[in-house]
Each structure stands twice: as C-alpha cells, then as structure tokens.
Design a protein around this motif. Sequence first.
Motif, PDB file in Angstrom:
ATOM      1  N   PRO A  20     -64.792  26.937  90.478  1.00  0.00           N
ATOM      2  CA  PRO A  20     -64.879  28.201  89.750  1.00  0.00           C
ATOM      3  C   PRO A  20     -66.294  28.438  89.242  1.00  0.00           C
ATOM      4  O   PRO A  20     -67.210  27.673  89.524  1.00  0.00           O
ATOM      5  CB  PRO A  20     -63.885  28.006  88.608  1.00  0.00           C
ATOM      6  N   ASP A  21     -66.458  29.486  88.426  1.00  0.00           N
ATOM      7  CA  ASP A  21     -67.802  29.916  88.014  1.00  0.00           C
ATOM      8  C   ASP A  21     -68.612  28.808  87.366  1.00  0.00           C
ATOM      9  O   ASP A  21     -69.818  28.752  87.495  1.00  0.00           O
ATOM     10  CB  ASP A  21     -67.683  31.075  86.998  1.00  0.00           C
ATOM     11  N   ASP A  22     -67.928  27.911  86.624  1.00  0.00           N
ATOM     12  CA  ASP A  22     -68.689  26.867  85.940  1.00  0.00           C
ATOM     13  C   ASP A  22     -69.109  25.753  86.901  1.00  0.00           C
ATOM     14  O   ASP A  22     -69.696  24.761  86.482  1.00  0.00           O
ATOM     15  CB  ASP A  22     -67.892  26.290  84.754  1.00  0.00           C
ATOM     16  N   GLY A  23     -68.828  25.910  88.189  1.00  0.00           N
ATOM     17  CA  GLY A  23     -69.281  24.939  89.198  1.00  0.00           C
ATOM     18  C   GLY A  23     -68.489  23.653  89.203  1.00  0.00           C
ATOM     19  O   GLY A  23     -68.835  22.710  89.898  1.00  0.00           O
ATOM     20  N   ILE A  24     -67.411  23.603  88.442  1.00  0.00           N
ATOM     21  CA  ILE A  24     -66.636  22.352  88.366  1.00  0.00           C
ATOM     22  C   ILE A  24     -65.441  22.441  89.317  1.00  0.00           C
ATOM     23  O   ILE A  24     -64.668  23.398  89.270  1.00  0.00           O
ATOM     24  CB  ILE A  24     -66.180  22.108  86.920  1.00  0.00           C
ATOM     25  N   VAL A  25     -65.333  21.459  90.173  1.00  0.00           N
ATOM     26  CA  VAL A  25     -64.255  21.434  91.166  1.00  0.00           C
ATOM     27  C   VAL A  25     -62.917  21.230  90.467  1.00  0.00           C
ATOM     28  O   VAL A  25     -62.786  20.378  89.594  1.00  0.00           O
ATOM     29  CB  VAL A  25     -64.503  20.262  92.137  1.00  0.00           C
ATOM     30  N   THR A  26     -61.917  22.023  90.871  1.00  0.00           N
ATOM     31  CA  THR A  26     -60.584  21.884  90.286  1.00  0.00           C
ATOM     32  C   THR A  26     -59.600  21.400  91.345  1.00  0.00           C
ATOM     33  O   THR A  26     -59.553  21.963  92.441  1.00  0.00           O
ATOM     34  CB  THR A  26     -60.090  23.245  89.739  1.00  0.00           C
ATOM     35  N   LEU A  27     -58.832  20.381  91.015  1.00  0.00           N
ATOM     36  CA  LEU A  27     -57.868  19.843  91.970  1.00  0.00           C
ATOM     37  C   LEU A  27     -56.451  19.942  91.422  1.00  0.00           C
ATOM     38  O   LEU A  27     -56.232  19.851  90.206  1.00  0.00           O
ATOM     39  CB  LEU A  27     -58.183  18.379  92.280  1.00  0.00           C
ATOM     40  N   SER A  28     -55.500  20.113  92.351  1.00  0.00           N
ATOM     41  CA  SER A  28     -54.099  20.200  91.925  1.00  0.00           C
ATOM     42  C   SER A  28     -53.525  18.798  91.715  1.00  0.00           C
ATOM     43  O   SER A  28     -54.055  17.809  92.241  1.00  0.00           O
ATOM     44  CB  SER A  28     -53.278  20.919  92.986  1.00  0.00           C
ATOM     45  N   ILE A  29     -52.409  18.754  90.998  1.00  0.00           N
ATOM     46  CA  ILE A  29     -51.728  17.468  90.783  1.00  0.00           C
ATOM     47  C   ILE A  29     -51.316  16.900  92.135  1.00  0.00           C
ATOM     48  O   ILE A  29     -51.448  15.700  92.387  1.00  0.00           O
ATOM     49  CB  ILE A  29     -50.509  17.666  89.863  1.00  0.00           C
ATOM     50  N   ALA A  30     -50.836  17.780  93.037  1.00  0.00           N
ATOM     51  CA  ALA A  30     -50.379  17.297  94.357  1.00  0.00           C
ATOM     52  C   ALA A  30     -51.530  16.639  95.104  1.00  0.00           C
ATOM     53  O   ALA A  30     -51.361  15.570  95.701  1.00  0.00           O
ATOM     54  CB  ALA A  30     -49.805  18.456  95.155  1.00  0.00           C
ATOM     55  N   GLU A  31     -52.710  17.257  95.077  1.00  0.00           N
ATOM     56  CA  GLU A  31     -53.864  16.662  95.776  1.00  0.00           C
ATOM     57  C   GLU A  31     -54.242  15.312  95.167  1.00  0.00           C
ATOM     58  O   GLU A  31     -54.537  14.360  95.883  1.00  0.00           O
ATOM     59  CB  GLU A  31     -55.073  17.583  95.669  1.00  0.00           C
ATOM     60  N   LEU A  32     -54.239  15.276  93.850  1.00  0.00           N
ATOM     61  CA  LEU A  32     -54.612  14.022  93.184  1.00  0.00           C
ATOM     62  C   LEU A  32     -53.584  12.934  93.455  1.00  0.00           C
ATOM     63  O   LEU A  32     -53.932  11.795  93.749  1.00  0.00           O
ATOM     64  CB  LEU A  32     -54.738  14.258  91.678  1.00  0.00           C
ATOM     65  N   ASP A  33     -52.305  13.306  93.390  1.00  0.00           N
ATOM     66  CA  ASP A  33     -51.262  12.298  93.586  1.00  0.00           C
ATOM     67  C   ASP A  33     -51.192  11.820  95.040  1.00  0.00           C
ATOM     68  O   ASP A  33     -50.780  10.697  95.298  1.00  0.00           O
ATOM     69  CB  ASP A  33     -49.898  12.839  93.141  1.00  0.00           C
ATOM     70  N   ALA A  34     -51.584  12.700  95.986  1.00  0.00           N
ATOM     71  CA  ALA A  34     -51.494  12.306  97.401  1.00  0.00           C
ATOM     72  C   ALA A  34     -52.423  11.122  97.687  1.00  0.00           C
ATOM     73  O   ALA A  34     -52.074  10.225  98.440  1.00  0.00           O
ATOM     74  CB  ALA A  34     -51.833  13.495  98.290  1.00  0.00           C
ATOM     75  N   ASP A  35     -53.595  11.135  97.107  1.00  0.00           N
ATOM     76  CA  ASP A  35     -54.547  10.058  97.398  1.00  0.00           C
ATOM     77  C   ASP A  35     -55.562   9.957  96.250  1.00  0.00           C
ATOM     78  O   ASP A  35     -56.727  10.326  96.401  1.00  0.00           O
ATOM     79  CB  ASP A  35     -55.274  10.360  98.721  1.00  0.00           C
ATOM     80  N   ALA A  51     -62.136  18.948  87.413  1.00  0.00           N
ATOM     81  CA  ALA A  51     -61.095  19.562  86.576  1.00  0.00           C
ATOM     82  C   ALA A  51     -59.728  19.335  87.222  1.00  0.00           C
ATOM     83  O   ALA A  51     -59.614  19.201  88.438  1.00  0.00           O
ATOM     84  CB  ALA A  51     -61.363  21.047  86.407  1.00  0.00           C
ATOM     85  N   HIS A  52     -58.733  19.299  86.365  1.00  0.00           N
ATOM     86  CA  HIS A  52     -57.351  19.036  86.761  1.00  0.00           C
ATOM     87  C   HIS A  52     -56.615  20.362  86.646  1.00  0.00           C
ATOM     88  O   HIS A  52     -56.928  21.164  85.781  1.00  0.00           O
ATOM     89  CB  HIS A  52     -56.815  18.026  85.739  1.00  0.00           C
ATOM     90  N   GLU A  53     -55.649  20.594  87.491  1.00  0.00           N
ATOM     91  CA  GLU A  53     -54.964  21.891  87.471  1.00  0.00           C
ATOM     92  C   GLU A  53     -54.364  22.214  86.106  1.00  0.00           C
ATOM     93  O   GLU A  53     -54.229  23.370  85.730  1.00  0.00           O
ATOM     94  CB  GLU A  53     -53.913  21.959  88.571  1.00  0.00           C
ATOM     95  N   SER A  54     -54.003  21.182  85.343  1.00  0.00           N
ATOM     96  CA  SER A  54     -53.429  21.413  84.009  1.00  0.00           C
ATOM     97  C   SER A  54     -54.476  21.960  83.054  1.00  0.00           C
ATOM     98  O   SER A  54     -54.145  22.463  81.991  1.00  0.00           O
ATOM     99  CB  SER A  54     -52.906  20.098  83.445  1.00  0.00           C
ATOM    100  N   GLY A  55     -55.750  21.817  83.435  1.00  0.00           N
ATOM    101  CA  GLY A  55     -56.810  22.278  82.560  1.00  0.00           C
ATOM    102  C   GLY A  55     -57.666  21.152  82.011  1.00  0.00           C
ATOM    103  O   GLY A  55     -58.746  21.398  81.481  1.00  0.00           O
ATOM    104  N   SER A  56     -57.191  19.903  82.118  1.00  0.00           N
ATOM    105  CA  SER A  56     -58.019  18.789  81.619  1.00  0.00           C
ATOM    106  C   SER A  56     -59.207  18.555  82.537  1.00  0.00           C
ATOM    107  O   SER A  56     -59.199  18.977  83.684  1.00  0.00           O
ATOM    108  CB  SER A  56     -57.222  17.491  81.613  1.00  0.00           C
ATOM    109  N   TYR A  57     -60.196  17.832  82.029  1.00  0.00           N
ATOM    110  CA  TYR A  57     -61.269  17.322  82.878  1.00  0.00           C
ATOM    111  C   TYR A  57     -61.041  15.828  83.111  1.00  0.00           C
ATOM    112  O   TYR A  57     -60.661  15.105  82.182  1.00  0.00           O
ATOM    113  CB  TYR A  57     -62.631  17.504  82.196  1.00  0.00           C
ATOM    114  N   ILE A  58     -61.316  15.382  84.330  1.00  0.00           N
ATOM    115  CA  ILE A  58     -61.170  13.953  84.644  1.00  0.00           C
ATOM    116  C   ILE A  58     -62.559  13.340  84.768  1.00  0.00           C
ATOM    117  O   ILE A  58     -63.329  13.703  85.657  1.00  0.00           O
ATOM    118  CB  ILE A  58     -60.405  13.740  85.970  1.00  0.00           C
TER     119      ILE A  58
END
Length: 418
Positions: A20-35, A51-58
């Motif tokens: 998104p605009d802030d340049g931070i990559v956002t991933l879904s829970i499904a993508e993270l859980d897959a691997d 960034a995490h789809e829930s809104g947290s940063y990892i």
Amino acid sequence: MDRDLGTRDAGLSAESGDAPDDGIVTLSIAELDADPHGVFRRYRPLTPFIAHESGSYIVLRSGDVERFARDPRLRQSETEYPEIHGITGGLLFDLFDYSMLMSNGAVHRRRRSPFSRTFAARLMMEMRPRIRRTAEELVAEWYEEEDVDLVQRYAALIPARTISDLLGLPKDDIPEFTSLVYQVTRVVSFLFQPEDLPELEDAARRLFDYVEDTLNARRRKPKEDFLSAFVASADAAGELSPFEIITQIVTLIIGGTDTTRVAAAEQVALLLQDRAQWDEVCREPALIPGAVVEALRYEPSVASLARIPLEDIEVDGRVLPAGQFLILSTMSAMRDEQLYARPDVFDIHRTDHPRLPLVFGGGPHRCLGEALARVELEEGLAALSSRIPQLELAGDPPRVQGHSGIRRIGEMHVAWRR
Ligand code: HEM
C-alpha cells in the motif's frame, strides 16, 4: 503467548505481497500460514517488518526482535486482545486483566515477584526424576498397543501431569483438571467461536475455584511443596490481592501447558524425520538437551511476542507507529542468518544457540517456566528414546501450523515393532 492476533484495523489490502501507500507489504493469514518460514525468509533481507492482514506489523529480524523484547518503549497489550475478540467481562476477561503476562511496569513486577522467591532452579532439579517417572509411566500405559496418537497420549499429558504434580493435586483430580486447563487454553490462544464462550467461561470458573480451594488448603495446612511456599510468600509480602494470587497460578498453569504439548510432540516428529539424528539421540542421551533446544528453534511452539509501541519507533528508515499492534516474530528471528549459521538446517549438534534462546522471549516477561519446560522436554524425549528406539512415524508427519502466538499441531501417529 497469544495466537494469530493483532489489529491495525482493517482498511489495508491483504492481497499477496501488496504494497500500500506506506510501502509496507501486507500478507494474508492464509499466505502466512501456508509457508511461514518461506515468507519470513523471503522478506527478512528486504524489510524489517511486513504487515499482517489483521492490521498488525510483523517484525522479522533477530536484532530487532531481541531489542524490542526489552525496549521500555513497547508495552504488553493488557486487555486489548480479549476486547477485540468480544470478551469484555467475566473470568475470561479477568484472566488477562489480572495476569502478569499481560501487565506492564510495576504491576507486572509485583505479580511476578513471588515466583522469583519460590519457583527456583532447585525445585526444577527436584522435579526432574518425578517428571521422568511420569513420562515412563505414560509410555507403559500404551506400550502394548499397536499405534497411538503421540500428541494425545503423550505430549499433552506430560505438561498436564507435571503441573498437577507441581501443585500437589490428588491423582483422582488430574483428568478433570487437565480437561479444564485445555478448555481455558483455547481462550488464551483465541481458538474458539463466540457461541463457545459461555461453556469456556464455565470452565474458567471451575478452574479458578479449584485453584482457590487448593491455595486455601495450603494456607490452612502447609506442605513441603511449591504451592505452600508460594502462597506463604505472596501473603507475607502483602502486595497482591487474593484474586491476583489465584490468577498468577492460573497463568502459570495455562502458560505451561499448550506451549510444552506442541513442543514435546514436534521434537519427536523432527527427529523421526531425520533418522540418523534420532538414532544418535537413542545411543547418546547426552545429546538430548541440544536436540530439545534445536527443535524449539527450528519449529517453535511459540512463534512470537505481542507488543504495542508507546511512541513512534524508527527501524531502518521505516516507522512503527505508536499504538500499532506488533508481532515480534521470534520464529523468523530464529531462522535469521544474522543469528545462526545455516539456519534452515535442523542440527542437534549446533553450537551457536544464544545463552538465552529467543523461543522463551526476552526482557521482563521472559518465560518464567523455561527451566521446567526444558526438563519436561528432555525427560519426555529421554523416556521415549530409551524405551522405544525403534519408534517410527505411522502416516504423514504432523505439521506445526501458525505463524504467531502459540502454534497448533494435529495428530501424530507412531508405531513400533516389539
Ligand atoms: C516450550 C515451552 C514454552 C515456551 C516456548 C514458552 C514461551 C514463552 C514466551 C515466549 C513467553 C513470553 C511472552 C511475552 O513476552 O509476551 C513466556 C512467558 C511465560 N511463560 Fe512460558 N513457555 C514455555 C513453557 C512454560 C512453562 C512450562 C511454564 C510454567 C509452568 C511457563 C510459564 C510462563 C509464564 C508464567 C509466563 C509469563 C511471564 C511474565 O509475563 O512475566 N511457560 N513463555
């Protein structure tokens, strides 16, 4: 020790690798859980956090995770997580509100301090032979069967029986106590549907009542045990209310159950998938402590610490904003090339483990039960590998799932020739 938490509130796209605009990559829970390891490996060199789809940063890198675990500019989340999950009152809410784990500063120190006087290394040494005996008894209970689920019949019972022993519970109470503990654990791990809440609140009520009755029994008639020393010390210090005292013991019980269950199963799964290392452990029990700590690094049962910055924090030119939910990924940090050589290799001979392994966190909330967990995992592995060196996986190896908080494990069937 939360699970898959967080809330930077909606709005951010969860498309794969979307920036998104802030340049931070956002991933879904499904993508993270897959691997999760694959995702962390891919992004760690590119960015300090995603960034995490829930809104947290990892937060991904070992240096940042270690630093932030100790940084007073970050705080524990107190009651934000239960509130997000629709828990706004009752004992399930109190479990967060009154617990050392979720509290900060002086309140945290006050709630943790009776343990530093009573939950000592000597106690763990005394417990070691008893834990070994428990593990041996468990193996004996199913040794004559053909195929068992090691998670249900072994890994889940080692922490439950150890904690029952620690609290000096009568043997007949252990099955009911274990069932209550695993029910309440679902809440701390956020593994429930809203309609389950009344039943889980009832389980929490029974668990709190049970702990209260046990504490009162020790007040009336102290024994030579941890709980008597703990309650005497806490009462004498006079810094905790009776309800706070109960809640710290419930926190200890919950903190020491699922974490150790998942780890006890996964360490056996990793070794059985690498037969040469399993055989080495069977031949040479001195390798067991190294195998335990390496399994915790390679496939940890707890993947992250949850924190919230009190102010904006800059990391490599990017800002973690005040109030943002953070997932400090110990799981990613423990596969960071900056911390370990050949981090993606499972090697029980590894000599580059830090003195304080990140799987147990860092800073003021660092795991209170680390020594006990290690004893349980070591004696659990020792009892199994000495009695059944011919143990094999029957069916697919279990996969530890989840990328934050306490991770999940399914069934793990094993078989052996007699
Ligand atoms: C493999 C097993 C275990 C792992 C991986 C683990 C991991 C952790 C981590 C990462 C934390 C810090 C959480 C944070 O900073 O937000 C923690 C805290 C804690 N753990 Fe463990 N744990 C394990 C076993 C145990 C056991 C056996 C007990 C006790 C019987 C225990 C009791 C606690 C308690 C009471 C806290 C809260 C400490 C505080 O807030 O000051 N844990 N654990």
